[in-house]
Structure formats: structure tokens, C-alpha cells
Design an enzyme around this catalytic site. Structure first.
Site, PDB file in Angstrom:
ATOM      1  N   LYS A 126      19.837   5.591 -68.559  1.00 33.28           N
ATOM      2  CA  LYS A 126      20.624   5.509 -67.335  1.00 33.28           C
ATOM      3  C   LYS A 126      21.666   4.420 -67.526  1.00 33.28           C
ATOM      4  CE  LYS A 126      20.353   4.552 -62.410  1.00 33.28           C
ATOM      5  NZ  LYS A 126      19.488   4.460 -61.238  1.00 33.28           N
ATOM      6  N   LYS A 138      21.865   9.996 -67.699  1.00 38.20           N
ATOM      7  CA  LYS A 138      22.582   9.892 -66.432  1.00 38.20           C
ATOM      8  C   LYS A 138      23.675   8.855 -66.525  1.00 38.20           C
ATOM      9  CE  LYS A 138      21.799   8.260 -61.819  1.00 38.20           C
ATOM     10  NZ  LYS A 138      20.929   7.529 -60.942  1.00 38.20           N
ATOM     11  N   CYS A 169      17.421  -3.277 -57.499  1.00 39.71           N
ATOM     12  CA  CYS A 169      16.360  -2.363 -57.916  1.00 39.71           C
ATOM     13  C   CYS A 169      15.037  -3.072 -58.145  1.00 39.71           C
ATOM     14  CB  CYS A 169      16.769  -1.631 -59.191  1.00 39.71           C
ATOM     15  SG  CYS A 169      18.349  -0.791 -59.036  1.00 39.71           S
TER      16      CYS A 169
HETATM   17  C1  PBG Z   1      18.483   4.537 -57.687  1.00 42.44           C
HETATM   18  C2  PBG Z   1      19.372   5.628 -58.097  1.00 42.44           C
HETATM   19  C3  PBG Z   1      20.773   5.659 -58.165  1.00 42.44           C
HETATM   20  C4  PBG Z   1      21.108   6.980 -58.462  1.00 42.44           C
HETATM   21  C5  PBG Z   1      19.923   7.671 -58.629  1.00 42.44           C
HETATM   22  N1  PBG Z   1      18.865   6.832 -58.430  1.00 42.44           N
HETATM   23  C6  PBG Z   1      21.776   4.631 -57.861  1.00 42.44           C
HETATM   24  C7  PBG Z   1      21.970   3.459 -58.713  1.00 42.44           C
HETATM   25  O1  PBG Z   1      21.363   3.299 -59.764  1.00 42.44           O
HETATM   26  O2  PBG Z   1      22.737   2.607 -58.290  1.00 42.44           O
HETATM   27  C8  PBG Z   1      22.508   7.523 -58.559  1.00 42.44           C
HETATM   28  C9  PBG Z   1      22.629   8.992 -58.273  1.00 42.44           C
HETATM   29  C10 PBG Z   1      24.015   9.464 -58.004  1.00 42.44           C
HETATM   30  O3  PBG Z   1      25.017   8.739 -58.135  1.00 42.44           O
HETATM   31  O4  PBG Z   1      24.127  10.634 -57.622  1.00 42.44           O
HETATM   32  N2  PBG Z   1      18.274   3.519 -58.549  1.00 42.44           N
END
Ligand code: PBG
Length: 329
Positions: free
Chosen positions: A202, A255, A137
């Protein structure tokens, strides 16, 4: 919320009276889902006429810009108010520079959707993992993700989304300080009306597995534990939310959703801001897979999950089930 203790209830109370018929149950329902609370995620890729199903996510597709516009129109007609866009660029590099390329799929999709369906709220995911060759990221020094250098790149990406016409930018990277930096950059360039939905709490979750196939964003080595949150922590989530709101976030997100209903509930109760919950890829694929095996009733479990997320306090639910649920409602 009035508190309820059993001793306060008259002895003659029979709670089954209000469960007797579907109409009575409708009248006394405490949580109501509406298509207007859903946000539907879409994955935009290069090309034309592309509609490629994601293996681990039946019913979810990689779509070229022309196909995205068709879905945007259909979604709006189904009563859904918002889209969340993810990009699959043609080229990836160590910096993730396609993230701020005005000609990349997300930027072109934003402009095309705003032309075709101007009222539909277009939200863009701001992160580098879909754009970096290593799938992380952020910018790397060896195997370490550099925070402040990454924030500079995220700012470029967010500004380019605003220039394309995004209504809301949604940073999902979990770097420190990115909300303030993005707010500042947007304001300086005159994008004072572009809102920020922060992926504030998150978690570092196994439930993102199917997404990484959909967005081609699996890290080439290691994991995301140095920036995404430990699933064991809730007070830290409240600190994340507090900081992001201080830095200028307009709305905050928790999330994934179902394993973190307690977090959604506390964030809503303690801050009272518009609170989004992301019912993520793994939560979707789990139901899809079990339903395919005949082990679960898909419609019923989908509605139960979405209702629970709303009951916990989410105002907005980001879900791959948005369209199926909207049709059912
Ligand atoms: C990007 C991102 C992710 C998700 C949303 N934005 C993946 C991650 O962090 O690895 C996951 C969304 C999903 O699983 O539906 N950083």
C-alpha cells in the site's frame, strides 16, 4: 507466455486481420473482465435510512446498516461476489476503540448482510484511521505512530469483525507484523476459516484524497509516510508481500492500481497468490470529474482502466465502478 520477436513472424502477417470485426476482436481478446472479479466498497454509518452522497465521489454514499443491506442484495444480483466495508463510527477517541465495538456500524452491517445475502463475500477493512480522533492509522506517542501497540488494537478489530461473521479481514494499516498477529488471534479463537486479504503493498498516495472525505479519516497533522510505502519503490513491495505471505496472508493487495501496474504484474508473477488491486477513490473521482466536464468518455475510460488492471495480473479488482462496470459487461 511465449515470447514474440518480430523476426519470428512470417512476412505475410497482417495483424489487422484479427481486428476487422467486433466478433473477431471478441474471439481473440486476451483479457476478459467479469463482474465476479469485482469487489465493491461500501461506507457504513450510524442511523437509519441514511444515504448521503460523498461530495468528491459522485455515486458513492455513506449508508446506514438498513441501506447497506439493500445495496448488498442488489450487488449480489448484479453478479458481484464481494463487498469491502468501511465504518464511520459515532464516536472517535485517541485509541480508535470503536474499531472493535460489536455494536459499531461495520460489525452490525456484517451480521445483517450475512443474514440477508449469506453467499455474498463480506470483507472488512481493518485500520484505525476512521476511528481515531486524530485520524492516524495507529496509537500515537506525541506525533509518532507506535507499531506494536497499534497491532494489538488491530487484532481486537479483526477479531470483532470475525465474530460478526466477516469472511475475510483486510488490514490496511501497514504496521509491521500485523498479519501474523491477526492470524494467530483468529486461530486461537477458533476463526480458522476467516481469511486475510493483506493490503501488502500500500503506497503513500495522493489518490486517497476523496476517500478521506468519504470515511472522514484525514489525519489531523502530518501524513502516512512512516508506514505507507514510497511510490518510488518496487523491490520493497515484493518484500512486503513476501513477509505478509509468510505471516499467513491468504491473498495480497496492491494499492492504488493504475499508477502501480508494474507492481501488480511483478507480485502476480513472482508469488502467484490471489492478487487484488484497489482502484482507489482518486482514480474513480478523476474519471468522474473529467466526464462531468465533457473531457472524457466515462464508460470507455472506466472499462479501459479496469481492463488494464486485469491485464497487469490482478485477479480481484476493488473498485467504486464495480456496479457500473458489471452492468456494462
Ligand atoms: C484506511 C484506508 C484508506 C483507503 C483504504 N483503506 C485510506 C488511507 O490509507 O488513507 C483508501 C481507499 C481509497 O482511496 O479508495 N487506512
Amino acid at each position: 507466455m511465449p515470447s514474440v520477436t518480430t523476426t519470428a513472424l512470417p512476412l505475410a502477417t497482417r495483424l489487422r486481420r484479427l481486428r476487422r470485426t467486433p466478433a473477431i476482436r471478441d474471439l481473440v481478446r486476451e483479457t476478459r473482465l467479469s463482474p465476479s472479479m469485482f469487489v465493491y466498497p461500501l461506507f457504513v454509518c450510524e442511523g437509519e435510512g441514511v444515504r448521503k452522497e460523498v461530495g468528491a465521489m459522485p455515486g458513492v454514499f455513506n449508508l446506514s446498516v438498513d441501506e447497506v443491506v439493500k445495496d448488498a442484495d442488489a450487488v449480489w444480483r448484479e453478479g458481484i461476489k464481494g463487498l469491502l466495508l468501511f465504518g464511520l463510527p459515532a464516536h472517535k477517541d485517541a485509541d480508535g476503540s470503536a474499531a472493535w465495538d460489536a455494536q459499531a456500524p461495520v460489525q452490525r452491517a456484517v451480521a445483517a448482510i450475512k443474514r440477508a445475502v449469506p453467499e455474498l463475500v463480506v470483507i472488512t477493512d481493518v485500520c484505525l484511521c476512521e476511528y481515531t480522533s486524530h485520524g492516524h492509522c495507529g496509537v500515537l506517542d506525541g506525533e509518532r505512530i507506535l507499531n506494536d501497540e497499534t497491532v494489538e488494537h488491530l487484532v481486537r478489530a479483526a477479531v470483532s469483525h470475525a465474530e460478526a461473521g466477516a469472511d475475510i479481514v483486510a488490514p490496511s494499516d501497514m504496521m509491521d507484523g500485523r498479519i501474523g498477529a491477526i492470524r494467530d488471534a483468529l486461530d486461537t479463537r477458533g476463526f480458522t476459516d476467516t481469511a486475510i486479504l493483506s493490503y501488502a503493498a500500500k503506497y503513500c498516495s495522493g489518490f486517497y484524497g476523496p476517500f478521506r472525505e468519504a470515511a472522514d479519516s484525514a489525519p489531523a497533522f502530518g501524513d502516512r509516510r512512516t508506514h505507507q510505502m514510497d511510490p518510488a519503490n518496487v523491490l520493497e513491495a515484493l518484500r512486503e508481500v513476501a513477509l505478509d505471505l509468510d505471516e499467513g496472508a491468504d491473498m495480497v493487495m496492491v494499492k492504488p492500481a493504475l499508477p502501480y501496474l508494474d507492481v501488480i504484474s511483478r507480485v502476480k508473477r513472482e508469488f502467484g497468490y490471489p492478487t487484488a488491486a484497489y482502484h482507489v477513490s482518486g482514480e474513480y473521482s478523476m474519471i468522474k470529474a473529467a466526464a462531468r466536464l465533457g473531457w472524457l468518455d466515462e464508460e470507455r475510460t472506466m472499462m479501459e482502466c479496469l481492463t488494464s488492471i486485469a491485464r497487469a495480473g490482478a485477479d480481484i479488482i476493488i473498485t467504486y465502478y464495480a456496479r457500473e462496470a458489471a452492468r456494462k459487461i
